[in-house]
Design an enzyme around this catalytic site. Structure first.
Site, PDB file in Angstrom:
ATOM      1  CG  HIS A  82      -1.903   1.157   1.188  1.00  0.00           C
ATOM      2  ND1 HIS A  82      -3.116   1.050   0.543  1.00  0.00           N
ATOM      3  CD2 HIS A  82      -1.841   2.403   1.669  1.00  0.00           C
ATOM      4  CE1 HIS A  82      -3.752   2.197   0.642  1.00  0.00           C
ATOM      5  NE2 HIS A  82      -3.007   3.041   1.326  1.00  0.00           N
ATOM      6  CG  ASP A 161     -11.076   4.736   6.471  1.00  0.00           C
ATOM      7  OD1 ASP A 161     -10.405   5.597   7.081  1.00  0.00           O
ATOM      8  OD2 ASP A 161     -10.983   4.557   5.250  1.00  0.00           O
ATOM      9  NE  ARG A 168      -8.477  11.746   8.553  1.00  0.00           N
ATOM     10  CZ  ARG A 168      -7.696  10.819   8.001  1.00  0.00           C
ATOM     11  NH1 ARG A 168      -8.166   9.610   7.754  1.00  0.00           N
ATOM     12  NH2 ARG A 168      -6.456  11.090   7.710  1.00  0.00           N
ATOM     13  CB  SER A 183      -7.350   5.974   7.623  1.00  0.00           C
ATOM     14  OG  SER A 183      -7.790   5.914   6.288  1.00  0.00           O
ATOM     15  CE  LYS A 187      -8.549   2.942   4.010  1.00  0.00           C
ATOM     16  NZ  LYS A 187      -8.617   4.209   3.294  1.00  0.00           N
TER      17      LYS A 187
HETATM   18  N1  URA Z   1      -4.991   7.079   2.583  1.00  0.00           N
HETATM   19  C1  URA Z   1      -5.928   6.509   3.380  1.00  0.00           C
HETATM   20  O1  URA Z   1      -6.474   5.465   3.043  1.00  0.00           O
HETATM   21  N2  URA Z   1      -6.241   7.110   4.541  1.00  0.00           N
HETATM   22  C2  URA Z   1      -5.669   8.259   4.940  1.00  0.00           C
HETATM   23  O2  URA Z   1      -5.990   8.741   6.002  1.00  0.00           O
HETATM   24  C3  URA Z   1      -4.692   8.840   4.111  1.00  0.00           C
HETATM   25  C4  URA Z   1      -4.375   8.224   2.940  1.00  0.00           C
HETATM   26 CA    CA Z   2      -3.534   4.560  -3.246  1.00  0.00          CA
END
Ligand code: URA
Ligand code: CA
Length: 446
Positions: A82, A161, A168, A183, A187
C-alpha cells in the site's frame, strides 16, 4: 457515556479508553453520532494526538466496523502493498504482476485518485473493458488461479473509515499521523492481507512532506500491524518529483507496460523492485532483498511479468492486447510541449502542483462525482539534476481541449525551479522501518 465528554477529554489532552474509542468508531459507522461531534473529536485528535494503544484500538474498531475478508482459501501467504499516495506512482501495476509471476499471491484492494494523487482503480479502468468490481468469491478465485487481482473497496469494508475519511477531507483533518495510520492499516487488515509492505512517500508530492513526519507515520503503521500479529514493514520513498515520467491514467498504464516490456526503466522500476523484493520476502519466496530483486529481475527479463499483467487484465474483462500494443489505450488529441523559461539545472519541483495540473486537465476529480478523462495528463521530460537549455521541453501536456493548455503550461513552469548550480539528487529510498527499528539507506549521489 456521552460523546461530548469524550470530546472534552481529548480536548484536554487525555488518552481515551477502548470503550470511548469504540463509541466514536461505531458512531461513525452507523451514523448514530452526528457529523459535528465526529468532526470535533477528529480536530481534537489532530491537536492532541493519540498514543500507540489508542491508535491500535481505533484501527481495530474501524476494521471491525464492517466485514473482514477471509483469504484463507488461497494457498500461501497473501501479501499486500500500500502506498500513501503520490504523483506518477504506478508501482502497483509494475510490481503486482512481477511479484505474482514470482509465485506471490497478491489480493489487492486499491483506491481512486484523491486530491493531487492518482489512484490505481482509475488507471485500470482506462484499459478498454477492464473492471475493478467483482464479488468476493470471484476475487478469491482469480487470486488463486492467476496469483493477483486488483479491485475496489466493497461497500461494507471499514464503513467507519469511509465516514471519517469523508469528514476529514472537508474539515482539514487529513494530515494527522494516528488518523492516517489507523485509516490505512484498518483497511489492509479488513481486506485479509497476510503480510503488508507499505510505501510511505515523503517530499513535495507526499501527504507527509518532511522525512521526520514520514518516518513517524511509517513507525505508527508498523507498530499497529505488529500488534495485530501481521508481518509488516515500510519503506519511506521519495516523492520529490513524479516517480514515473507519466502522469495520467492511460499514460501511467502505458508506462507500466513499457517497463514490463523492457522498453523503459528509471525510478519507477527501481522503487517497484525495492518494494516487490520485500513482498517476496514476506511471502517466504526470497531470503533477502538481493535474492528478491534477482527474482523480480528474472520475471521482468523473461516477459513473465508482462504476461501476468495481460492475464490479470483479461480476467478482469479488459483487452489484454494493450500489453502488445499500447496504441490501443485511449490517447489525447493534442500534445503540447512546456518550454523551459531559462537555462540551468532542474533543482526542485512542487510535485503536489504537478498532480493538480494533471487533475486540472481532467486526469483527476475536483469533486466526488466528476468524470475523469482517461487519456489526458502529462509526460515529464526532465528529472531533478538534469541540465536544460531555454526553450527545451520540461514536460509534454496530453490534452483533448487545447484551450486548457496555456494555464497548465504556465503552472508547470512555475512549479519546476531551474537553478545555476547542479543540485544534490534526492534519495529514492530514505529509510526502511520494520518492527526491529528504522534503518537509513544510502541516497544516490549527484
Ligand atoms: N490514505 C488513506 O487510506 N487514509 C488516509 O488517512 C490517508 C491516505
Ligand atoms: Ca492509493
Amino acid at each position: 457515556m456521552k460523546m461530548v465528554d469524550v470530546i472534552l477529554k481529548k480536548k484536554d489532552g487525555q488518552a481515551l479508553t477502548p470503550e470511548e474509542i469504540r463509541l466514536f468508531a461505531r458512531g461513525a459507522a452507523d451514523a448514530s453520532i452526528p457529523d459535528y461531534q465526529l468532526a470535533a473529536l477528529l480536530m481534537a485528535i489532530c491537536w492532541r494526538g493519540m498514543n500507540a494503544q489508542e491508535t491500535a484500538c481505533l484501527t481495530m474498531e474501524m476494521m471491525h466496523s464492517g466485514s473482514v475478508i477471509d483469504l484463507s482459501a488461497i494457498d500461501g501467504v497473501c501479501v499486500d502493498k500500500h502506498s500513501t499516495g503520490g504523483v506518477g506512482d504506478t508501482t502497483t501495476l509494475v510490481l503486482v504482476p512481477l511479484a505474482a509471476a514470482c509465485g506471490a499471491k497478491v489480493a489487492k484492494i486499491s483506491g481512486r485518485g484523491l486530491g493531487h494523487t492518482g489512484g490505481t482503480l482509475d488507471k485500470l479502468e482506462s484499459i478498454p473493458g477492464c473492471g475493478v468490481e467483482m464479488t468476493q468469491e470471484r476475487f478469491i478465485r482469480q487470486v488463486q488461479e492467476i496469483g493477483c487481482a486488483v479491485i475496489g473497496q466493497t461497500q461494507d469494508l471499514c464503513p467507519a473509515d469511509k465516514a471519517l475519511y469523508a469528514l476529514r477531507d472537508v474539515t482539514g483533518t487529513v494530515d494527522c499521523v494516528p488518523l492516517i495510520a489507523s485509516s490505512i492499516v484498518s483497511k489492509k487488515l479488513a481486506s485479509g492481507a497476510g503480510a503488508i509492505v507499505l510505501d510511505v512517500k515523503t517530499g513535495s508530492g507526499a501527504l507527509m512532506r518532511t522525512l521526520e513526519e514520514s518516518i513517524e507515520l511509517a513507525k505508527a503503521m508498523v507498530d499497529i500491524g505488529t500488534q495485530a500479529g501481521k508481518p509488516i514493514l515500510a519503506l519511506v520513498t521519495g516523492m520529490d518529483q513524479p516517480l514515473g515520467t507519466h502522469v495520467g491514467n492511460a499514460l501511467e498504464v502505458k508506462e507500466a507496460i513499457d517497463i514490463l516490456s523492457g522498453r523503459a526503466g528509471g525510478d519507477l522500476l527501481a522503487v517497484s523492485m525495492e518494494l516487490g523484493s520485500r513482498m517476496l520476502i514476506a511471502a517466504g519466496l526470497a531470503r533477502d532483498t538481493k535474492e528478491g530483486k534477482a527474482r523480480m529481475q528474472a520475471a521482468l527479463e523473461s516477459g513473465a511479468g508482462l504476461e501476468k499483467l495481460r492475464e490479470m487484465i483479461t480476467a478482469q474483462g479488459g483487452d489484454g492486447r494493450v500489453c502488445d500494443d499500447v496504441g490501443l489505450l485511449p490517447q489525447a488529441a493534442h500534445r503540447i510541449a512546456v518550454p523551459a523559461p531559462r537555462s540551468g539545472y532542474i533543482a526542485q519541483m512542487d510535485t503536489t502542483q504537478i498532480g493538480y495540473v494533471a487533475q486540472g486537465l481532467g486526469a483527476g476529480r475536483k469533486e466526488k462525482d466528476d468524470v475523469i478523462d482517461p487519456a489526458v495528463g502529462l509526460v515529464m521530460n526532465v528529472r531533478i539534476g538534469d541540465s536544460v537549455e531555454k526553450g527545451q521541453p520540461l514536460a509534454t501536456l496530453h490534452v483533448n481541449n487545447p484551450a486548457m493548455a496555456g494555464e497548465a503550461a504556465a503552472r508547470m513552469q512555475q512549479t519546476i525551479r531551474i537553478a545555476d548550480e547542479k543540485p544534490v539528487l534526492p534519495p529514492l529510498v530514505y529509510a526502511a522501518v520494520s518492527p526491529q527499528g528504522v534503518e537509513g539507506e544510502e541516497g544516490r549521489q549527484a
